[in-house]
Design a protein around this motif. Structure first.
Motif, PDB file in Angstrom:
ATOM      1  N   GLU A  46       0.847  -1.188   0.000  1.00 18.99           N
ATOM      2  CA  GLU A  46       0.000   0.000   0.000  1.00 18.99           C
ATOM      3  C   GLU A  46       0.885   1.240   0.000  1.00 18.99           C
ATOM      4  OE1 GLU A  46      -3.922   1.800   2.366  1.00 18.99           O
ATOM      5  OE2 GLU A  46      -2.788   0.128   3.205  1.00 18.99           O
ATOM      6  N   VAL A  47       0.521   2.216  -0.819  1.00 18.43           N
ATOM      7  CA  VAL A  47       1.227   3.501  -0.865  1.00 18.43           C
ATOM      8  C   VAL A  47       0.327   4.552  -0.222  1.00 18.43           C
ATOM      9  CG1 VAL A  47       2.257   5.269  -2.339  1.00 18.43           C
ATOM     10  CG2 VAL A  47       2.461   2.854  -2.976  1.00 18.43           C
ATOM     11  N   TYR A  48       0.861   5.273   0.756  1.00 18.66           N
ATOM     12  CA  TYR A  48       0.073   6.278   1.482  1.00 18.66           C
ATOM     13  C   TYR A  48       0.277   7.663   0.850  1.00 18.66           C
ATOM     14  CZ  TYR A  48       0.399   2.539   4.996  1.00 18.66           C
ATOM     15  OH  TYR A  48       0.376   1.349   5.657  1.00 18.66           O
ATOM     16  N   LYS A  80       8.290  -2.321   6.341  1.00 19.12           N
ATOM     17  CA  LYS A  80       7.902  -3.685   6.006  1.00 19.12           C
ATOM     18  C   LYS A  80       6.485  -3.964   6.524  1.00 19.12           C
ATOM     19  CE  LYS A  80       9.774  -8.388   6.650  1.00 19.12           C
ATOM     20  NZ  LYS A  80      10.929  -9.139   7.224  1.00 19.12           N
ATOM     21  N   ASP A  81       5.751  -4.759   5.782  1.00 19.56           N
ATOM     22  CA  ASP A  81       4.371  -5.051   6.142  1.00 19.56           C
ATOM     23  C   ASP A  81       4.282  -6.052   7.304  1.00 19.56           C
ATOM     24  OD1 ASP A  81       1.566  -5.247   6.045  1.00 19.56           O
ATOM     25  OD2 ASP A  81       1.668  -6.948   4.664  1.00 19.56           O
ATOM     26  N   LEU A  82       5.046  -5.773   8.335  1.00 23.42           N
ATOM     27  CA  LEU A  82       4.914  -6.425   9.637  1.00 23.42           C
ATOM     28  C   LEU A  82       4.733  -5.389  10.726  1.00 23.42           C
ATOM     29  CD1 LEU A  82       7.880  -9.020   9.662  1.00 23.42           C
ATOM     30  CD2 LEU A  82       5.497  -9.508   9.140  1.00 23.42           C
ATOM     31  N   ILE A  83       4.944  -4.125  10.358  1.00 17.03           N
ATOM     32  CA  ILE A  83       5.035  -3.041  11.332  1.00 17.03           C
ATOM     33  C   ILE A  83       3.714  -2.290  11.396  1.00 17.03           C
ATOM     34  CG2 ILE A  83       6.280  -0.925  11.914  1.00 17.03           C
ATOM     35  CD1 ILE A  83       8.681  -2.100  10.329  1.00 17.03           C
ATOM     36  N   ASP A  84       3.131  -2.264  12.571  1.00 19.19           N
ATOM     37  CA  ASP A  84       1.811  -1.667  12.740  1.00 19.19           C
ATOM     38  C   ASP A  84       1.837  -0.143  12.669  1.00 19.19           C
ATOM     39  OD1 ASP A  84       0.440  -4.039  12.987  1.00 19.19           O
ATOM     40  OD2 ASP A  84       0.384  -4.015  15.183  1.00 19.19           O
ATOM     41  N   LEU A  85       0.850   0.392  11.970  1.00 22.94           N
ATOM     42  CA  LEU A  85       0.500   1.812  12.006  1.00 22.94           C
ATOM     43  C   LEU A  85      -0.982   1.873  12.348  1.00 22.94           C
ATOM     44  CD1 LEU A  85       2.248   3.217   8.792  1.00 22.94           C
ATOM     45  CD2 LEU A  85       2.874   3.694  11.154  1.00 22.94           C
ATOM     46  N   ALA A  86      -1.315   2.608  13.367  1.00 19.98           N
ATOM     47  CA  ALA A  86      -2.704   2.667  13.830  1.00 19.98           C
ATOM     48  C   ALA A  86      -3.653   3.005  12.689  1.00 19.98           C
ATOM     49  CB  ALA A  86      -2.838   3.693  14.950  1.00 19.98           C
ATOM     50  N   GLY A  87      -4.677   2.174  12.535  1.00 21.76           N
ATOM     51  CA  GLY A  87      -5.676   2.404  11.507  1.00 21.76           C
ATOM     52  C   GLY A  87      -5.331   1.844  10.147  1.00 21.76           C
ATOM     53  N   ARG A  88      -4.111   1.326   9.994  1.00 23.42           N
ATOM     54  CA  ARG A  88      -3.662   0.791   8.706  1.00 23.42           C
ATOM     55  C   ARG A  88      -3.634  -0.735   8.738  1.00 23.42           C
ATOM     56  NH1 ARG A  88      -3.865   4.259   4.417  1.00 23.42           N
ATOM     57  NH2 ARG A  88      -3.001   6.300   4.958  1.00 23.42           N
ATOM     58  N   ILE A  89      -3.762  -1.320   7.559  1.00 26.47           N
ATOM     59  CA  ILE A  89      -3.708  -2.770   7.431  1.00 26.47           C
ATOM     60  C   ILE A  89      -2.266  -3.258   7.589  1.00 26.47           C
ATOM     61  CG2 ILE A  89      -4.047  -4.728   5.865  1.00 26.47           C
ATOM     62  CD1 ILE A  89      -6.644  -3.597   6.854  1.00 26.47           C
ATOM     63  N   THR A  90      -2.080  -4.283   8.408  1.00 28.28           N
ATOM     64  CA  THR A  90      -0.810  -5.002   8.486  1.00 28.28           C
ATOM     65  C   THR A  90      -1.115  -6.470   8.201  1.00 28.28           C
ATOM     66  OG1 THR A  90      -0.043  -3.497  10.231  1.00 28.28           O
ATOM     67  CG2 THR A  90       1.220  -5.523   9.878  1.00 28.28           C
ATOM     68  N   MET A  91      -0.774  -6.934   7.001  1.00 34.37           N
ATOM     69  CA  MET A  91      -1.083  -8.301   6.621  1.00 34.37           C
ATOM     70  C   MET A  91      -0.009  -9.293   7.058  1.00 34.37           C
ATOM     71  SD  MET A  91      -2.746  -7.904   2.807  1.00 34.37           S
ATOM     72  CE  MET A  91      -1.365  -6.948   2.150  1.00 34.37           C
ATOM     73  N   GLY A  92       1.175  -8.802   7.317  1.00 38.71           N
ATOM     74  CA  GLY A  92       2.253  -9.729   7.622  1.00 38.71           C
ATOM     75  C   GLY A  92       2.558 -10.642   6.450  1.00 38.71           C
ATOM     76  N   LYS A 122       3.684   0.762   3.007  1.00 32.96           N
ATOM     77  CA  LYS A 122       4.119  -0.543   3.492  1.00 32.96           C
ATOM     78  C   LYS A 122       4.653  -1.362   2.323  1.00 32.96           C
ATOM     79  CE  LYS A 122       2.497  -0.766   7.918  1.00 32.96           C
ATOM     80  NZ  LYS A 122       1.281  -1.544   8.169  1.00 32.96           N
ATOM     81  N   THR A 123       5.654  -2.193   2.596  1.00 32.18           N
ATOM     82  CA  THR A 123       6.294  -2.978   1.552  1.00 32.18           C
ATOM     83  C   THR A 123       6.088  -4.473   1.777  1.00 32.18           C
ATOM     84  OG1 THR A 123       8.359  -2.843   2.828  1.00 32.18           O
ATOM     85  CG2 THR A 123       8.065  -1.272   1.022  1.00 32.18           C
ATOM     86  N   HIS A 124       6.119  -5.212   0.684  1.00 33.03           N
ATOM     87  CA  HIS A 124       5.861  -6.648   0.713  1.00 33.03           C
ATOM     88  C   HIS A 124       6.872  -7.400   1.572  1.00 33.03           C
ATOM     89  CE1 HIS A 124       2.527  -7.579  -1.960  1.00 33.03           C
ATOM     90  NE2 HIS A 124       2.938  -6.615  -2.770  1.00 33.03           N
ATOM     91  N   THR A 125       6.402  -8.531   2.096  1.00 33.43           N
ATOM     92  CA  THR A 125       7.253  -9.452   2.836  1.00 33.43           C
ATOM     93  C   THR A 125       6.870 -10.871   2.464  1.00 33.43           C
ATOM     94  OG1 THR A 125       7.807 -10.296   5.051  1.00 33.43           O
ATOM     95  CG2 THR A 125       5.629  -9.368   4.787  1.00 33.43           C
ATOM     96  N   VAL A 126       7.805 -11.789   2.634  1.00 31.32           N
ATOM     97  CA  VAL A 126       7.445 -13.201   2.596  1.00 31.32           C
ATOM     98  C   VAL A 126       6.377 -13.444   3.664  1.00 31.32           C
ATOM     99  CG1 VAL A 126       8.310 -15.560   2.931  1.00 31.32           C
ATOM    100  CG2 VAL A 126       9.749 -13.839   1.820  1.00 31.32           C
TER     101      VAL A 126
END
Length: 464
Positions: A46-48, A80-92, A122-126
């Motif tokens: 996702e790009v903010y 990295k898409d493991l790191i939480d931002l309040a209100g944002r999706i974190t898919m891990g 957020k950036t992709h992760t395995v």
């Protein structure tokens, strides 16, 4: 001035602080590059864009009014898409968590934002950060920008951060490293990446893989950038018990001290087996460079083989802890997990309490043996990976590329991966500098000395 996206992070920060460049211009340049390159590279989940523009406007006003919060105010960063931002999706990295919206912001993100940095996205992760090649069966694998014709491994698990920083979509970013997940993307994408010691950087608010081994860390284009970003994110956190009692050490004052008089260990000859000729050639040239700089390069006798005991023991800990976190999903055949990741997690179901506790004791024994072998040495030098990035079509998910990285996590060391050359076809090669736990300053110092006399880190991949 020149295209802001091609500036290293510190150069970008200096230009913004000096008001030669506004945060608005910097953000717009990066968003334009993302729009142009992202359809091919697929680095982001996702790009903010809207929020980044608003933050840039606020940063611009603060800086122009003399209210800059620090030297990094207005500089973009990716997470990295493991790191939480309040209100944002974190898919891990998992399709099973497409709707997982964070209720709070991770400590590491709070520190970046508190210093005025602007999160681009957020950036992709395995999936669940559980893989070294950078592949993701359901959410997609980022395209390594060094070969625009053949899809190659970007390195994992911090694949999206590696691709985004290498392709100049962001000046730097945050990954995590449990078995090499910062250093592997650094190796395959031609970047500098720091694996920190457990407790240096808070993991609060970061989706876990292995509580024992997880470490967040910076990826950038130079040692200087990585050292600055490390300073920005490190330090105790009351919400993460592993950070308590660990005093921060600023690596910046000693960064330029050079390596004259340092003793650097050459890996045992037997460890050259299985490493590509081009990676070995770059490794040998790097050793010669260090000798020319005044370092003493000497052989070391290690109490283990990288590829044997270390991988098996690290897997025992990771598999057990990964199963503790995500075993319920892996056991459910309806959950949309990737085949390779599901198999790795399910392997944790067979780890007994006795196996787990014995491995934890063995970790401490191996750590003592390793530190005894390192007596008198300041760092151990190895390649970061056995080869340069390989085509995705050749990936064997049963063999991970973490031969030279996983022991650093198992023994709670710190390590720096940085560019050491290129193959004949133009793919990055990489050197790893491993130091004792909590000696990040030494790893960065050695790496800085190397980059002061080489230009591998200044090269950029081609635009498509």
């Amino acid at each position: 001035m020149s295209d802001p996206t091609h500036l290293e992070a510190l150069s970008l920060a200096e230009a913004i602080a000096a008001r030669r460049l506004s945060p608005v211009e910097a953000i717009e340049a990066h968003l334009a590059r993302i729009a142009a390159q992202e359809p091919k590279l697929q680095a982001f989940t996702e790009v903010y864009a809207d929020d980044a523009r608003l933050a840039a406007e606020g940063a611009d006003r603060a800086i122009r009014s003399g209210h800059a919060v620090g030297p990094l105010h207005g500089v973009p960063v990716v997470l990295k898409d493991l790191i939480d931002l309040a209100g944002r999706i974190t898919m891990g990295g998992s399709a099973a968590h497409r709707a997982r919206r964070a209720s709070a912001t991770a400590t590491i993100a709070q520190r970046l934002i508190g210093q005025g940095m602007i999160v681009l996205g957020k950036t992709h992760t395995v999936e669940f950060a559980y893989g070294g090649w950078g592949t993701n069966q359901h959410l997609g694998t980022p395209w390594n920008p060094w070969d625009l014709a053949v899809a190659r491994t970007p390195g994992g698990s911090s694949s999206g951060t590696g691709v985004a920083v290498a392709a100049r979509l962001a000046p730097w970013g945050i990954g995590t490293d449990t078995g090499g997940s910062v250093r592997l993307p650094a190796s395959f994408c031609g970047l500098t990446g720091l694996k920190v010691t457990v407790g240096r950087v808070s993991t609060h608010g970061i989706v876990p893989l292995s509580a024992t081994l997880d470490t967040p860390g910076p990826l950038g284009r130079s040692v200087a950038d990585v050292a600055m970003l490390y300073c920005a994110i490190s330090g105790p956190d009351t919400l993460d018990p592993s950070t308590r009692g660990i005093d921060p050490v600023d690596p910046l004052p000693g960064l330029r001290r050079g390596v004259r008089g340092l003793r650097l260990a050459r890996m045992p000859r037997v460890e050259r087996e299985g490493v590509s000729p081009e990676m070995l050639s770059a490794y040998d040239v790097a050793l010669e460079r260090f000798e020319c700089l005044g370092a003493e390069i000497e052989d070391i006798v290690l109490p283990f083989r990288f590829a044997d005991l270390m991988t098996a023991q690290a897997s025992t800990v990771t598999n057990a802890e990964a199963y503790h976190v995500n075993g319920h999903l892996a056991e459910d055949p309806a959950s949309p997990l990737g085949d390779a990741v599901r198999a790795r997690i399910l392997a944790g179901a067979t780890v007994t309490a006795q196996d787990y506790l014995q491995t934890q004791r063995l970790r401490r024994d191996l750590q003592r043996q390793f530190l005894a072998a390192m007596e008198g040495f300041d760092a151990l030098l190895t390649p970061s990976t056995e080869t340069a990035a390989i085509p995705l079509s050749e990936v064997d998910e049963g063999h991970l590329p973490s031969r030279f990285t996983r022991f650093g996590n198992l023994l709670d060391l710190c390590a720096l991966a940085l560019p050491s050359g290129f193959t004949e076809t133009g793919l990055p090669l990489s050197l790893q500098i491993t130091c004792r736990g909590y000696d990040e300053a030494m790893a960065l110092r050695v790496g800085y000395a190397f980059q002061a006399v080489t230009e591998w880190h200044l090269q950029a991949p081609p635009d498509h």
